[in-house]
Design a protein around this motif. Structure first.
Motif, PDB file in Angstrom:
ATOM      1  N   ASP A 126       7.243  -0.998   3.581  1.00 20.08           N
ATOM      2  CA  ASP A 126       6.301  -2.157   2.849  1.00 20.08           C
ATOM      3  C   ASP A 126       5.154  -2.247   3.711  1.00 20.08           C
ATOM      4  O   ASP A 126       5.083  -3.473   4.456  1.00 20.08           O
ATOM      5  CB  ASP A 126       7.290  -3.495   2.652  1.00 20.08           C
ATOM      6  N   ARG A 157       3.860  -7.177   1.106  1.00 19.21           N
ATOM      7  CA  ARG A 157       4.019  -7.721  -0.142  1.00 19.21           C
ATOM      8  C   ARG A 157       5.500  -7.932  -0.397  1.00 19.21           C
ATOM      9  O   ARG A 157       5.826  -9.004  -0.908  1.00 19.21           O
ATOM     10  CB  ARG A 157       3.473  -6.925  -1.307  1.00 19.21           C
ATOM     11  N   ASN A 158       6.386  -6.867  -0.223  1.00 18.86           N
ATOM     12  CA  ASN A 158       7.768  -7.036  -0.872  1.00 18.86           C
ATOM     13  C   ASN A 158       8.409  -7.906   0.038  1.00 18.86           C
ATOM     14  O   ASN A 158       9.254  -8.876  -0.275  1.00 18.86           O
ATOM     15  CB  ASN A 158       8.398  -5.704  -0.475  1.00 18.86           C
ATOM     16  N   SER A 189       7.033 -10.625   1.627  1.00 18.99           N
ATOM     17  CA  SER A 189       6.417 -11.724   1.317  1.00 18.99           C
ATOM     18  C   SER A 189       7.137 -12.352   0.206  1.00 18.99           C
ATOM     19  O   SER A 189       7.570 -13.614  -0.014  1.00 18.99           O
ATOM     20  CB  SER A 189       5.083 -11.726   1.130  1.00 18.99           C
ATOM     21  N   ASP A 190       7.471 -11.304  -0.812  1.00 24.90           N
ATOM     22  CA  ASP A 190       8.052 -11.941  -2.026  1.00 24.90           C
ATOM     23  C   ASP A 190       9.635 -12.385  -1.777  1.00 24.90           C
ATOM     24  O   ASP A 190      10.065 -13.278  -2.472  1.00 24.90           O
ATOM     25  CB  ASP A 190       8.109 -10.662  -3.112  1.00 24.90           C
ATOM     26  N   GLY A 237       9.704 -15.976  -1.217  1.00 25.39           N
ATOM     27  CA  GLY A 237       9.176 -16.574  -2.177  1.00 25.39           C
ATOM     28  C   GLY A 237       7.783 -16.910  -2.138  1.00 25.39           C
ATOM     29  O   GLY A 237       7.136 -17.877  -2.756  1.00 25.39           O
ATOM     30  N   GLY A 238       6.935 -16.062  -1.484  1.00 26.70           N
ATOM     31  CA  GLY A 238       5.725 -16.465  -1.101  1.00 26.70           C
ATOM     32  C   GLY A 238       5.133 -17.204   0.120  1.00 26.70           C
ATOM     33  O   GLY A 238       4.043 -17.708   0.063  1.00 26.70           O
TER      34      GLY A 238
END
Length: 397
Positions: free
Chosen positions: A320, A324-325, A327-328, A331-332
């Motif tokens: 990653d 992004r993964n 961070s997701d 929950g951002g």
């Protein structure tokens, strides 16, 4: 600021009596020390203190001694005071303290045992990372030698077997140790992203596998593989949102260095698998494999003047690289760029005399993975692209 300058001045003032002391011991007692003060300014983010407002909170004071009881038995240790922003407050600590027993030592081989608090033989610089004169810059490559989690990498309490073979076509060195890693609050901040209620401690023994090194006789070229495996358990307190669990970390580093008369090329590559177990549904991570590397070159314009440049990259999860993964999974709440770092460094070293060194350094950062969460607890305040300007003066005796 004045107190730090006074402390450094006192360290320098101790030089004549200390030199006289080990001369009286017929060369068996050796005492050395160092002091360093660094000023850091960054365009954004907190780096070794409140650097956007210019920080003087990176100060190092060390005193080490060794005593050769007989040709086979050596005692050694070092006390270090290190102030590094919010990560370390300058409280003196035992950097290492050991008994080194070498029953076999001749022109072709050496074998021995060390017992005590022992530096981890990880990579090119970990064993000497606390002495400013032995570092390649003001800051070590942060993608490999994280200051934000320094104590976990630095040393362990236990024992180490080591051996060396000296041959006409090169030298081979092997070390194998076991013991407990040194855990502090910084480790918890990095592995959990915050300071949970509870106690994180090392399970033992932890094995330092490696290091294994080959070097040509004059160390013009050397290559090594080193590893550290650490197991930790978390005893959750009543206010902890996560359950009691465990963390396993394996840190593998491949190192290569080439030395010529006027220049040195160095490169290291690391993979660090990490597993979080049994922390319950409120902790988002289960496993990651961090990946990092750097390429570094140093050129000596004169014997006492050196320029250095380095490029490094580090990723919290090698699958990653954009973050992004990861961070997701939060929950951002944590931005993607907090899971990677890319750093360009340009540095200058000037040895004013054998005891005094001045360094200047500029860094261009993309990403904030190298930053301490303890110093930057609010992810919303992080800035992806930022610059660092630093200068240091160091003394030794």
């Amino acid at each position: 600021m004045s107190r730090r300058v006074l402390t450094i001045g006192l360290a320098i003032g101790l030089t004549p009596p200390l030199t006289h002391a080990f001369e009286l011991a017929d060369g068996r007692l050796h005492i050395h020390g160092f002091a360093s003060q660094t000023v850091v300014h960054s365009s954004a983010n907190r780096y070794f203190g409140n650097s956007p407002s210019t920080s003087f909170d990176f100060t190092e004071l060390g005193l080490n001694a060794s005593y050769q009881i007989d040709p086979r038995l050596l005692l050694g240790g070092q006390v270090l005071s290190r102030r590094a922003g919010e990560m370390y407050d300058g409280t003196p600590s035992l950097d290492y303290a050991l008994i080194d027993f070498t029953p076999i030592a001749d022109a072709e081989r050496r074998a021995g045992l060390r017992i005590g608090r022992i530096k981890n033989p990880i990579g090119l610089y970990n064993e000497t990372r606390d002495v400013p004169f032995t570092r390649p810059g003001i800051f070590l490559p942060q993608a490999i030698y994280f200051d934000k989690i320094r104590n976990l990498l630095l040393s362990y309490d236990g024992l180490m077997f080591y051996g060396d073979l000296f041959k006409d076509n090169g030298n081979l060195s092997l070390a194998l140790g076991a013991g407990r890693s040194v855990i502090d609050e910084n480790v918890e901040w990095i592995l959990f992203g915050t300071d949970f209620d509870g106690d994180l401690k090392a399970e033992g023994p932890n094995w330092t596998i490696g290091s294994l090194w080959y070097a040509t006789p004059a160390e013009t070229f050397k290559i090594g593989l080193s590893a550290l495996m650490t197991e930790m358990s978390f005893d959750a307190g009543p206010a902890s949102p996560v359950a009691p669990g465990s963390i396993d970390i394996s840190d593998w580093v491949l190192s290569v260095q080439y030395n010529a008369e006027r220049w040195t090329l160095s490169s290291e590559y690391a993979r660090t698998p990490t597993r979080w177990k049994d922390f319950g549904p409120f902790f988002p991570f289960e496993k990651q494999t961090a990946e990092s590397y750097y390429l570094q070159g140093a050129y000596r314009l004169r014997p006492n003047l050196e320029i250095m440049t380095r490029y490094e990259e580090g990723f919290a999860d090698r699958t990653d690289r954009s973050g992004r993964n990861s961070s997701d999974l939060t929950g951002g709440l944590v931005p993607p760029f907090d899971f990677f770092t890319k750093i360009w460094t340009l540095g200058l070293r000037w040895d004013i005399n054998p005891h005094t060194m001045l360094r200047l350094e500029y860094q261009r950062h993309d990403g904030t993975y190298a930053l301490s969460i303890r110093e930057n607890p609010d992810p919303n305040s992080l800035v992806r692209e930022w610059d660092v300007f630093a200068a240091s003066i160091s003394f030794r005796f």
